[in-house]
Design a protein around this motif. Structure first.
Motif, PDB file in Angstrom:
ATOM      1  N   ASN A 191       5.340   9.091  -1.142  1.00 57.53           N
ATOM      2  CA  ASN A 191       4.090   8.982  -1.895  1.00 57.53           C
ATOM      3  C   ASN A 191       2.905   9.231  -0.965  1.00 57.53           C
ATOM      4  OD1 ASN A 191       2.228   8.451  -3.937  1.00 57.53           O
ATOM      5  ND2 ASN A 191       2.266   6.241  -3.571  1.00 57.53           N
ATOM      6  N   GLY A 235       0.784  -1.232   0.000  1.00 56.35           N
ATOM      7  CA  GLY A 235       0.000   0.000   0.000  1.00 56.35           C
ATOM      8  C   GLY A 235       0.813   1.277   0.000  1.00 56.35           C
ATOM      9  N   GLY A 289       2.561   2.353  -2.856  1.00 52.55           N
ATOM     10  CA  GLY A 289       2.605   2.934  -4.195  1.00 52.55           C
ATOM     11  C   GLY A 289       3.525   2.228  -5.179  1.00 52.55           C
ATOM     12  N   LYS A 290       3.934   0.996  -4.884  1.00 49.98           N
ATOM     13  CA  LYS A 290       4.800   0.280  -5.835  1.00 49.98           C
ATOM     14  C   LYS A 290       4.100   0.129  -7.188  1.00 49.98           C
ATOM     15  CE  LYS A 290       5.216  -3.250  -3.117  1.00 49.98           C
ATOM     16  NZ  LYS A 290       4.628  -2.623  -1.917  1.00 49.98           N
ATOM     17  N   THR A 291       2.844  -0.314  -7.122  1.00 48.22           N
ATOM     18  CA  THR A 291       2.124  -0.526  -8.376  1.00 48.22           C
ATOM     19  C   THR A 291       1.840   0.805  -9.060  1.00 48.22           C
ATOM     20  OG1 THR A 291       1.180  -2.556  -7.489  1.00 48.22           O
ATOM     21  CG2 THR A 291       0.079  -1.592  -9.402  1.00 48.22           C
ATOM     22  N   LYS A 292       1.473   1.801  -8.267  1.00 43.44           N
ATOM     23  CA  LYS A 292       1.213   3.131  -8.844  1.00 43.44           C
ATOM     24  C   LYS A 292       2.446   3.641  -9.588  1.00 43.44           C
ATOM     25  CE  LYS A 292      -1.734   5.338  -8.913  1.00 43.44           C
ATOM     26  NZ  LYS A 292      -2.644   5.569 -10.033  1.00 43.44           N
ATOM     27  N   ASP A 324      -7.167   4.139 -11.313  1.00 40.90           N
ATOM     28  CA  ASP A 324      -7.018   2.688 -11.183  1.00 40.90           C
ATOM     29  C   ASP A 324      -8.339   1.949 -11.365  1.00 40.90           C
ATOM     30  OD1 ASP A 324      -4.335   2.902 -10.811  1.00 40.90           O
ATOM     31  OD2 ASP A 324      -4.409   2.807  -8.629  1.00 40.90           O
ATOM     32  N   GLY A 342       1.710  13.612  -4.221  1.00 40.08           N
ATOM     33  CA  GLY A 342       0.715  13.925  -3.196  1.00 40.08           C
ATOM     34  C   GLY A 342      -0.379  12.874  -3.141  1.00 40.08           C
TER      35      GLY A 342
HETATM   36  N1  LIG Z   1      -0.362   9.385  -4.661  1.00 42.28           N
HETATM   37  C1  LIG Z   1      -1.512   8.712  -4.496  1.00 42.28           C
HETATM   38  N2  LIG Z   1      -2.681   9.365  -4.267  1.00 42.28           N
HETATM   39  C2  LIG Z   1      -3.826   8.689  -4.091  1.00 42.28           C
HETATM   40  N3  LIG Z   1      -3.940   7.357  -4.109  1.00 42.28           N
HETATM   41  C3  LIG Z   1      -2.810   6.643  -4.322  1.00 42.28           C
HETATM   42  C4  LIG Z   1      -1.544   7.272  -4.530  1.00 42.28           C
HETATM   43  N4  LIG Z   1      -0.624   6.297  -4.721  1.00 42.28           N
HETATM   44  C5  LIG Z   1      -1.273   5.128  -4.635  1.00 42.28           C
HETATM   45  N5  LIG Z   1      -2.596   5.320  -4.385  1.00 42.28           N
HETATM   46  C6  LIG Z   1      -3.639   4.296  -4.185  1.00 42.28           C
HETATM   47  O1  LIG Z   1      -3.298   3.607  -2.981  1.00 42.28           O
HETATM   48  C7  LIG Z   1      -3.494   2.207  -3.127  1.00 42.28           C
HETATM   49  C8  LIG Z   1      -2.176   1.471  -2.873  1.00 42.28           C
HETATM   50  O2  LIG Z   1      -1.235   1.833  -3.885  1.00 42.28           O
HETATM   51  P1  LIG Z   1      -0.423   0.724  -4.667  1.00 42.28           P
HETATM   52  O3  LIG Z   1       0.338   1.388  -5.733  1.00 42.28           O
HETATM   53  O4  LIG Z   1      -1.343  -0.376  -5.079  1.00 42.28           O
HETATM   54  O5  LIG Z   1       0.559   0.210  -3.499  1.00 42.28           O
HETATM   55  P2  LIG Z   1       1.466  -1.109  -3.423  1.00 42.28           P
HETATM   56  O6  LIG Z   1       1.648  -1.601  -4.804  1.00 42.28           O
HETATM   57  O7  LIG Z   1       2.746  -0.652  -2.786  1.00 42.28           O
HETATM   58  O8  LIG Z   1       0.727  -2.079  -2.543  1.00 42.28           O
HETATM   59  C9  LIG Z   1      -4.061   2.000  -4.523  1.00 42.28           C
HETATM   60  O9  LIG Z   1      -5.457   1.916  -4.433  1.00 42.28           O
HETATM   61  C10 LIG Z   1      -3.646   3.253  -5.284  1.00 42.28           C
HETATM   62  O10 LIG Z   1      -4.588   3.601  -6.283  1.00 42.28           O
END
Ligand SMILES: Nc1ncnc2c1ncn2[C@@H]1O[C@H](COP(=O)(O)OP(=O)(O)O)[C@@H](O)[C@H]1O
Ligand SMILES: [Mg+2]
Length: 291
Positions: free
Chosen positions: A214, A12, A14-17, A254, A245
């Protein structure tokens, strides 16, 4: 070929983001030939680009859809029409990337059950059966000649799959939320990075691009945590000068069927797009710095 992976053993953060932003920026904006690879059994990165399906053999997991090039009449029975990156652990026959809605972006999706099986390999066999496989796949001439850069999304773990990506990568970035638990994850990843750097030959260094704050909010908790990282002598040189942000639009993009599909298609006045560009520009300039 460059190989970039966001890593943090906390979920959670932001790795995937970051994987999605980098894959889109590299292919759409920089026009690089990009191979996205999903190494997380949760399949979120794959889901972003493909319509993943429920695994009939294990309904909590996902499997890739049928490959668009698959023609059951032409196959002689040795391919079921689905391919995933987990096939590198089996017979390599399903390792044909899928096209995406972006012209020069392909993806090797995850396969939940098969990746989990690889993650569970016995310690005595892990080096041969897991650690070396992603590196071998990326070094193959098919992959080397077709792509400029691979973006690999990793699972929230320090297990064999993530370790194998760190061994194969040329660059890593550590996204983190500025809160206690995820920051603990940063220290774990820095340690893995240092161990791997020490082991590497000088001709093939593993570059840490930095720690990316993030979901940053202008609240005391986040500001104080970031300030303390920037004041820490051992850490401060790794903290990136930009943040992403906490922005609703990043989460909204997403959702299935979101329009536009990517932040880079939003108007230039959009703050999320401006932030994404700054962060992606910073990272990609470092990836291609020596070319
Ligand atoms: N900068 C951001 N602002 C708002 N939501 C975010 C942001 N970065 C990630 N998210 C949301 O937070 C959740 C977790 O991010 P994700 O990239 O899936 O994390 P991880 O891959 O590290 O588990 C997802 O639902 C994603 O859409
Ligand atoms: Mg993820």
């Amino acid at each position: 070929m460059k190989i970039i992976a966001p890593t943090n053993n906390k979920g959670g953060v932001g790795k995937t983001k970051v994987s999605v932003l980098l894959a889109e920026y590299l292919s759409k904006v920089l026009k690089k030939r990009v191979l996205a690879i999903d190494f997380d059994p949760q399949c979120n990165f794959s889901q972003r680009f493909l319509q993943m399906e429920i695994d009939p053999a294990s309904p909590e997991g996902k499997i890739p859809p049928l490959h668009p090039d698959y023609n059951p009449d032409e196959e002689n029975g040795d391919w079921d029409g689905r391919g995933s990156i987990a096939d590198i652990f089996y017979n390599q026959s399903g390792t044909i990337p899928y096209p995406t809605y972006i012209e020069n972006l392909d993806i090797m999706p995850a396969h939940a059950a098969k990746l989990l099986e690889a993650e569970g390999v016995r310690k005595s066999e892990v080096v041969e059966k897991v650690h070396k496989q992603i590196g071998k796949f990326l070094e193959s001439s098919d992959v080397q000649s077709a792509y400029d850069v691979a973006v690999i999304d990793t699972a929230p773990s320090k297990g064999p799959l993530t370790v194998s990506v760190i061994k194969a990568a040329t660059h890593i970035v550590i996204p983190s939320v500025m809160e206690e638990q995820p920051i603990q994850g940063i220290y774990g990843m820095l340690q893995l990075w240092m161990q791997e750097s020490f082991r590497r030959q000088e001709t093939r260094p593993l570059e840490l691009i930095g720690i990316l704050p993030n979901m940053f909010r202008q609240i005391n908790l986040h500001k104080e945590m970031l300030e303390s990282l920037r004041a820490n002598e051992a850490i401060k040189k790794y903290v990136m000068p930009f943040e992403l942000g906490q922005r609703a639009v990043f989460a909204e993009l997403d959702a299935e069927g979101a329009i536009p599909k990517t932040v880079f298609d939003l108007p230039d006045s959009n703050l999320a797009k401006q932030e994404a560009i700054k962060v992606c520009k910073y990272i990609t300039e470092r990836i291609f710095a020596n070319d």
